[in-house]
Design an enzyme around this catalytic site. Structure first.
Site, mmCIF file in Angstrom:
data_model
loop_
_atom_site.group_PDB
_atom_site.id
_atom_site.type_symbol
_atom_site.label_atom_id
_atom_site.label_comp_id
_atom_site.label_asym_id
_atom_site.label_seq_id
_atom_site.Cartn_x
_atom_site.Cartn_y
_atom_site.Cartn_z
ATOM 1 N N CYS A 1 -37.453 -6.620 26.524
ATOM 2 C CA CYS A 1 -38.593 -6.424 27.152
ATOM 3 C C CYS A 1 -39.786 -6.805 26.123
ATOM 4 C CB CYS A 1 -38.741 -4.733 27.139
ATOM 5 S SG CYS A 1 -40.408 -4.137 27.882
ATOM 6 N N ILE A 2 -40.292 -7.838 26.385
ATOM 7 C CA ILE A 2 -41.132 -8.387 25.484
ATOM 8 C C ILE A 2 -42.148 -9.049 26.379
ATOM 9 C CG2 ILE A 2 -39.978 -10.544 25.198
ATOM 10 C CD1 ILE A 2 -40.777 -10.986 22.380
#
Lengths: 169, 977
Positions: A93-94
Site C-alpha cells: 500500500c504505497i
C-alpha cells in the site's frame, strides 16, 4: 500474443525491461515471469541496510493492468512481510501505486499518486525506501503500525523473524 | 533519444512529440494522443499532474466554416438547445415535485393512517378524535400555519411532516453506518471479534477430537465438548511436562489434522470476509457515487426508473415505518391500554402519592409556589394522557423494551447455537447500540437537561418564579419539539462556553492544576474506544455524577445570582423583570428569533474589531493573579514562587505537573514533602492526613467539572495505584488552611464571573432602554428588552471602544465611523422602505411601525452585504474593504470620506431622483399611487441595460459554442514557450 500486434502496455513494458537491464538499480532485480506475457513481472528486493530488513531478500510480483501505463500495477510480496504499509496478504500500500481517482486513506495529494511517468524501477525504489521508512499515516497492517509506533524493539524482533523465514533459515 | 513520457515511443511524422508543460528531462515530451488518453482516464482536468501547468489545446475549425453563423442555423440550434434545457428543467421540476412534495404527502398520510389504526383498536373511544396524528412535524412548525386551516396550509403541513419523517429515517440509517465504521476501526473491538472466532475454532477443534474418540471408542468416548476443551488446555500443559507419552503421540496427530482444518477454516473465513468487505465497499461506492444517486432520484437515466425508484422508496419507507415505529408503538399502546383498562387502582395510588408530595412541598415552600390550580388537579385525575406527544414516544419505547426483553428471554432460556458470524454480528450490534446510546445521552440528552436547568435558573429575571414556572410548563407541553430543540441549543451553547472557559483557565494556570478535567485536545483521548471498553454501569454512573455536578453548578452559580437580583432589584427603578415576549409556539417566525440572528451577525462583526478573547483573557488573568497573591496561592496555581507569600506554617506537596497525568495515580499526589522533594512521612503509609485533605480538596475543585468523577471511578476499581515518577509531579507550596483558601478563590471567581456577565447583559439593555425612552419611543410601538439589547449592544460596544482608546485622534475616528455608519444605515433603510416595503404594503396589510421595520431591514441588508461574498456592490464594496482593511482603529480616513460621500450621493440619487420624477409626473396624472409605483418602475428601467448586456454576452458565447460544435475538426496541443 502471437499474430496480434503487441498492445501499448506490452510495448511499453518491453521498453522498460530493456532500460531496466541496461541500468539496473542497486539491490533490485526484476523481469517478466514469462517472455510472452509482459504483464506479470517477478522481482527480488534486498532489505535496505541499517533497517530491520537488512540482509533479507524479498520476492514479489508486479501485476500490470491491460491499460498500463494509464493504471498502476499491483505489487504483492510472495513471502511473509511484517510492515505497516504491507497488507497481511503481501499487497503493498504505497501512494504511487494508487490511481489518481481512488484514495483509500483520503490524505494523499494528487501529485504523490500514480502517473504514467512512473516506471518499474521507480516503483521498486519507492518500495525499498518504504521498507526503510514506514509511513505512519496509511496503515495497511494496523497491528504492525501500532507496534512500530509503540514498541520498536518487538517490531524489530518480528521483522527479523520474517527476514529469516524469507531466507529459509 | 526523445521519447513520449507515456508510451516511451519516439516521434513519428504522424505523431509528433510535444512539450506542453514545465516538466523537463526524460519526461519533457509527450504524444498528443497519449496525453489525451491519460487526461480522460485520470479525470483531473487538463492539468499536468506533476507541475500543475494547464495544457493548452486550440480547436481546429474546418476550412468551410462561414465567418458569421447564418441566422437560420443559429435559430435552429438555439431552439434545439432551448427545447433540450426545457426538457431537462421540466424533468428536474418533476423530480423535485415527486420527492419534495408528492412523496412526503403520501408518506405522512400513510404514517397517520396506520397509527389511527392502532388508535381505533387500543384507545378509549372518547379520546380517538383527539389524536388524529402523531404530531412529529406539527410540533416543529409555527402556529401560524394552522390558523387558516385551508387546503393549502394543510398540504404544506403534511409535506413538511413527511420531510421531517423521511429525514429522520435517513438519519437512523446513516448514523449506525458511521458508528459501525468507528467501532470496526477500534482496535480493542477487533480483538474481541478475533477472540470470538478463536473460541469457536477451539470449540470445533474439541468437537472433532470427541468425534474421533467416539469413532475409536477410546477412553474419551463419553466426554462432552466442554470437558475436552479443558482437557486440551490441560494437555498443552502436560505436554510441556512430557508426561503421558503415548497419548501425546495420538493427540499430536489429531492436533496436526485439526491444525490443518483450522488453517483451512481461517483461510476460508478470511476469503469470505474479504468478499464481504468487497461487496460492502462496492455497495458503498455505488451509493456514494453521484451518478447512481442521481439516477435513483430520477435526474438521469430513463424516466421509467423514476417510478421504479419511487416504488423502492415507498417499500423501504413502509417497511421502516411498520418495523421501526408502528409495531413497537402498537405493542406499547396495547400494553399501556391493558394497564389503563385493568389497573384503575394505579390512578388512585399515583393520585395519593402526588397529593402527599404536593402537600409536603406546600408545607415546606408555601402555597404560592405550588398552587392548587385547576390544571394541576385535572392533570392528577388522569395519570397518563395517551393523546400527547410524550405519551406516543413513551409507548414506542415501551414497545421496544417489550420486544427486547422477549429476545433476551429467548436467548437466556433456549440458548440457540449461533454461528461465528452471527455471534460477531451480535457483538457488533451490541457495540453500535452502546456507542449510539452513550453518545446520544452525552450529546443530546445532557445538553437538553442543561438547557432546561438554565432556563429554570434564569426564570427569576423575568418575573414571579412560580407564575412563570406553570406558564412555561404549559408552553412546553403544547410545543414539545420546538421546546426540546430550543433547550438543546441553549444547553449546547452553554456547554461550549463552559468548555471554552475551562480551556482559558487551563491556558492561564500552571499545567496540572486542572488535571482532573479531561483536556479535549488530549491526543490520546479516544471517545469511541472508551465507550466500548468501560461498562455501561460505569459510564452511566459517570454521566449521572457529572450531570449532578452541572446541576449543582448551574443552580448555585446562576440560580442564586438571579434570585438575588430578583430580590434586590425587582422593586427598584423598574430594572427587573425583563420583558422578553417570547411566544414559544411561534418561535421560528417571532421577533426574538430574528433579533437573535441579527445579533449574532452583529457580534461576529464586532468581534472582528474588539478582540473579545484577548480582553476576557487579560481580565481573568488579572483577577486570578491578584486573588492568588492575596490568598498566597501563586505557587500552587501558577507555580510562581513568591517568597513573600511563603509562611513557615505552610507546606510543600507534590502536585501533578501536566494535564495528561493518569488519574489512577491521583492517590499518590498531594503528599507532603520538604522543599527539596523529600517525603516527610515515609511513602509506604497509604493514607496520611494531608492526603485525605488533598483528596477532599480535589473533590471541592472538582465540583464543577464534568470528568471529576473519573477520580472516584478509578479509585473504586480497586486497582493498584501505580507509583509516581519524578516526571509526573512538581513540588509546590501550599499555605496553611489550604482548603478554605481554594474555596475563597472559587468564590471570587464566581462573584467576578457573575459581575462580568451581568455587566455584559445589563449594559446593552440599559443603553437600549435609555435610547428608547429618549429618542425612539415615537418610532417603536412595542419595545421589549430583546430590541433594547440588539440596539444597545453595538452602541455600548462603540462607547467601550471610544472609552478604551487613549489617543484622542483614534477616538474621534471612531465617532466619525460611527456617524457614517448611522448615515449609511439610514440611507439603506430609506431605500428598502421605498423600493420594497411600500410596494409590499400594497398587497399585504401590515401594522408594524414603518420606521422600525425599515431600519431592521436596512440593517439586515448591510449585514448581508458584508457577509455574502457574491453580493459585490460595484463601487462601495471595494471602498469599504479599502477603508476597513486594517480594522476600525486604523481605518483609512481618505477612503472613509470617499465612502461616505459616494454612498450619500448614491442613496440621494436612488431615493430622491425617483421622488422628483414622481413629483413631475404627479402633475400630469393626478394620482398619489405614482409616488409608490415610481420606485419599482425605475428599478426595472435601470435594470434593462444590465439585462440586455447579459443577453448580448450570452448570444456571443452561444455562437462560439455552435462553432465549436459544428465546425471543429480536431484539437492541437500547444508547446510551452
Amino acid at each position: 500474443m502471437s499474430g496480434k500486434r503487441p498492445s501499448v502496455a506490452q510495448k511499453r513494458l518491453m521498453k522498460e525491461y530493456k532500460q531496466f537491464i541496461s541500468d539496473p538499480p542497486q539491490g533490485i532485480s526484476a523481469g517478466p515471469a514469462d517472455e510472452d506475457n509482459f504483464l506479470l513481472w517477478e522481482c527480488l528486493i534486498q532489505g535496505p541496510d541499517d533497517t530491520p530488513y537488512e540482509g533479507g531478500l524479498f520476492p514479489a510480483t508486479l501485476k500490470f493492468p491491460q491499460d498500463y501505463p494509464l493504471s498502476p500495477p499491483v505489487m504483492k510480496f510472495t513471502c511473509e512481510m511484517y510492515h505497516p504499509n504491507i497488507y497481511k496478504d503481501g499487497t503493498v500500500c504505497i501512494s504511487i501505486l494508487h490511481a489518481p481517482g481512488d484514495d483509500p486513506n483520503m490524505y494523499e495529494s494528487a501529485s504523490e499518486r500514480w502517473s504514467p511517468i512512473q516506471s518499474v524501477d521507480k516503483i521498486l525504489l519507492s518500495v525499498m525506501s518504504m521498507l526503510a521508512e514506514p509511513n505512519d499515516e496509511s496503515g495497511a497492517n494496523i497491528d504492525a503500525s501500532k507496534m512500530w509506533r509503540d514498541d520498536q524493539e518487538q517490531f524489530v524482533k518480528i521483522v527479523r523473524g520474517t527476514v529469516r523465514k524469507a531466507l529459509g533459515l | 533519444m526523445e521519447t513520449c513520457r507515456i508510451c516511451r515511443c519516439e516521434e513519428t511524422p504522424e505523431e509528433p512529440l510535444f512539450y506542453p508543460c514545465k516538466c523537463s528531462g526524460s519526461i519533457k515530451y509527450v504524444h498528443q494522443g497519449c496525453l489525451q488518453e491519460w487526461l480522460t482516464t485520470s479525470k483531473k482536468g487538463q492539468v499536468c499532474e506533476l507541475c500543475n501547468t494547464k495544457f493548452l489545446f486550440t480547436k481546429i475549425y474546418s476550412p468551410d466554416m462561414p465567418r458569421d453563423i447564418p441566422l437560420g442555423l443559429f435559430s435552429h440550434q438555439l431552439s434545439i438547445s432551448v427545447l433540450k434545457s426545457t426538457k431537462t428543467w421540466l424533468r428536474y421540476f418533476l423530480v423535485a415535485c415527486k420527492w419534495l412534495i408528492l412523496f412526503p404527502i403520501i408518506t405522512s398520510g400513510f404514517f397517520f393512517k396506520i397509527f389511527k389504526f392502532t388508535h381505533q383498536l387500543f384507545i378509549e373511544e372518547s379520546l380517538v378524535d383527539n389524536i388524529s396524528t402523531f404530531p412529529l412535524g406539527r410540533a416543529l412548525l409555527p402556529q401560524f400555519f394552522f390558523t387558516d386551516g385551508g387546503l393549502y396550509s394543510g398540504l404544506f403541513v403534511m409535506t413538511f411532516e413527511g420531510l421531517v419523517i423521511t429525514s429522520a429515517y435517513l438519519l437512523t440509517v446513516i448514523v449506525p453506518f458511521f458508528v459501525r465504521e468507528w467501532v470496526l476501526n477500534c482496535f480493542a473491538f477487533r480483538q474481541e471479534l478475533d477472540r470470538i472466532q478463536e473460541e469457536d475454532i477451539k470449540q470445533r477443534h474439541a468437537q472433532a477430537v470427541v468425534d474421533v474418540m467416539r469413532r475409536i471408542g477410546g477412553e474419551g468416548a463419553n466426554e462432552d465438548v466442554e470437558n475436552v476443551i479443558d482437557a486440551l488446555n490441560q494437555f498443552q500443559q502436560d505436554q510441556r511436562n512430557n508426561v503421558q507419552h503415548d497419548r501425546q503421540v495420538l493427540e499430536e496427530m489429531r492436533r496436526m489434522q485439526d491444525q490443518i482444518n483450522r488453517l483451512e477454516d481461517q483461510r476460508e473465513q478470511q476469503a469470505r470476509a474479504a468478499r464481504r468487505d468487497d461487496d460492502e465497499l462496492a455497495a458503498l461506492d455505488a451509493a456514494a457515487e453521484d451518478n447512481t444517486l442521481m439516477a435513483f432520484l430520477g435526474f438521469t437515466g430513463p424516466l421509467k426508473a423514476l417510478w421504479q425508484a419511487t416504488f423502492t422508496a415507498y417499500t423501504l419507507y413502509f417497511g421502516f415505518t411498520v418495523i421501526l415505529l408502528f409495531s413497537p408503538y402498537t405493542i406499547g399502546r396495547a400494553t399501556m391500554f391493558t394497564i389503563e383498562k385493568n389497573v384503575d387502582t394505579i390512578n388512585y395510588c399515583i393520585d395519593a402519592i402526588q397529593g402527599i408530595i404536593m402537600k409536603f412541598l406546600r408545607g415546606v415552600f408555601g402555597s404560592t409556589w405550588f398552587p392548587i390550580s385547576d390544571e394541576l388537579t385535572s392533570y392528577n385525575t388522569k395519570f397518563y394522557n395517551p393523546t400527547t406527544f410524550g405519551a406516543h414516544a413513551f409507548e414506542v419505547l415501551v414497545g421496544y423494551t417489550f420486544v427486547a426483553s422477549l429476545v433476551y428471554l429467548y436467548m437466556k432460556i433456549s440458548k440457540p447455537k449461533l454461528s461465528v458470524d452471527a455471534k460477531q454480528l451480535l457483538k457488533l450490534l451490541e457495540a453500535i447500540v452502546k456507542v449510539i446510546t452513550m453518545f446520544g445521552v452525552e450529546l443530546l440528552v445532557f445538553p437538553f437537561c442543561c438547557g432546561l436547568l438554565l432556563h429554570v435558573s434564569i426564570l427569576p429575571l423575568f418575573g414571579n418564579f412560580s407564575d412563570l414556572w406553570w406558564e412555561r410548563l404549559a408552553q412546553f407541553s403544547m410545543f414539545p419539539l420546538t421546546n426540546i430543540v430550543l433547550h438543546w441549543v441553549i444547553g449546547t451553547f452553554y456547554m461550549i462556553q463552559f468548555a471554552m472557559f475551562v480551556s482559558m483557565c487551563r491556558g492561564q494556570m500552571r499545567p496540572g492544576v486542572l488535571y482532573f478535567v479531561r483536556n479535549p485536545n488530549d491526543p490520546s483521548y479516544q471517545p469511541v474506544q472508551e465507550v466500548l471498553e468501560k461498562s455501561m454501569y460505569f459510564q452511566f454512573k459517570r454521566i449521572i455524577i457529572s450531570g449532578g455536578m452541572y446541576a449543582v453548578f448551574i443552580g448555585l452559580c446562576i440560580g442564586i445570582v438571579t434570585f438575588a437580583y430578583q430580590k434586590l432589584l425587582s422593586d427598584k427603578a423598574g430594572l427587573l423583570p425583563l420583558s422578553l415576549d417570547v411566544a414559544l409556539g411561534d418561535f421560528w417566525l417571532s421577533k426574538p428569533f430574528f433579533h437573535v440572528g441579527l445579533h449574532v451577525c452583529l457580534s461576529l462583526w464586532l468581534s472582528s474589531q474588539i478582540d473579545g478573547k484577548q480582553v476576557a483573557n487579560y481580565t481573568w488573568t488579572q483577577i486570578l493573579k491578584r486573588t492568588c497573591a492575596v490568598l498566597s496561592l501563586s505557587s500552587f496555581i501558577f507555580n510562581d514562587d513568591q517568597n513573600s507569600e511563603q509562611d513557615p506554617k505552610g507546606s510543600f506537596v507534590r502536585a501533578p505537573c501536566s494535564d495528561s497525568v493518569s488519574l489512577r495515580k491521583s492517590k499518590n499526589f498531594f503528599v507532603e514533602v520538604t522543599k527539596d522533594d523529600v517525603p516527610i512521612i515515609p511513602e509506604k503509609i497509604p493514607r496520611t492526613e494531608t492526603n485525605a485533605e488533598a483528596d477532599a480538596d480535589s473533590g471541592s475543585i472538582a465540583s464543577n467539572t464534568d470528568t471529576a468523577t473519573e477520580t472516584t471511578g478509578a479509585t473504586e476499581n480497586g486497582e493498584e495505584v501505580p507509583p509516581l515518577t519524578s516526571s509526573d509531579y512538581v513540588v509546590v507550596y501550599t499555605p496553611p488552611r489550604f482548603q478554605p483558601r481554594i474555596l475563597a478563590l472559587l468564590c471570587t471567581i464566581w462573584i467576578c464571573g457573575a459581575l462580568c456577565i451581568t455587566g455584559l447583559v445589563a449594559a446593552p439593555i440599559l443603553t437600549g432602554r435609555f435610547l428608547y425612552s429618549v429618542i425612539l419611543n415615537n418610532l417603536w410601538s412595542e419595545f421589549s428588552d430583546i430590541e433594547a439589547f440588539s440596539i444597545g449592544a453595538p452602541i455600548a460596544a462603540g462607547f467601550y471602544l471610544v472609552a478604551s482608546t487613549k489617543s484622542g485622534a483614534i477616538a474621534s475616528r471612531f465617532v466619525l465611523v460611527f456617524l457614517s455608519g448611522i448615515a449609511l444605515l439610514i440611507a439603506t433603510s430609506a431605500a428598502c422602505e421605498m423600493y420594497v416595503l411600500r410596494v409590499v404594503d400594497i398587497f399585504i396589510d401590515s401594522d408594524t411601525s414603518t420606521v422600525a421595520r425599515a431600519i431592521s431591514m436596512g440593517f439586515m441588508v448591510l449585514v448581508a452585504a458584508k457577509y455574502a461574498p457574491s453580493l459585490h456592490v460595484p463601487v462601495l464594496g471595494p471602498l469599504f474593504t479599502q477603508t476597513f482593511q486594517n480594522g476600525i482603529r486604523t481605518c483609512n480616513l481618505k477612503a472613509l470620506s470617499k465612502l461616505v460621500i459616494t454612498s450619500s450621493a448614491l442613496s440621494l440619487l436612488v431615493v430622491a431622483l425617483p421622488a422628483m420624477i414622481g413629483l413631475v409626473l404627479d402633475g400630469f396624472f393626478q394620482t398619489h399611487f405614482i409616488h409608490i409605483a415610481i420606485y419599482p418602475v425605475i428599478l426595472a428601467l435601470s435594470i434593462i441595460p444590465v439585462v440586455w448586456g447579459q443577453v448580448f454576452q450570452f448570444l456571443e458565447l452561444y455562437e462560439a459554442q455552435i462553432r465549436d460544435k459544428l465546425y471543429t475538426t480536431g484539437e492541437r496541443l500547444h508547446n510551452r514557450e
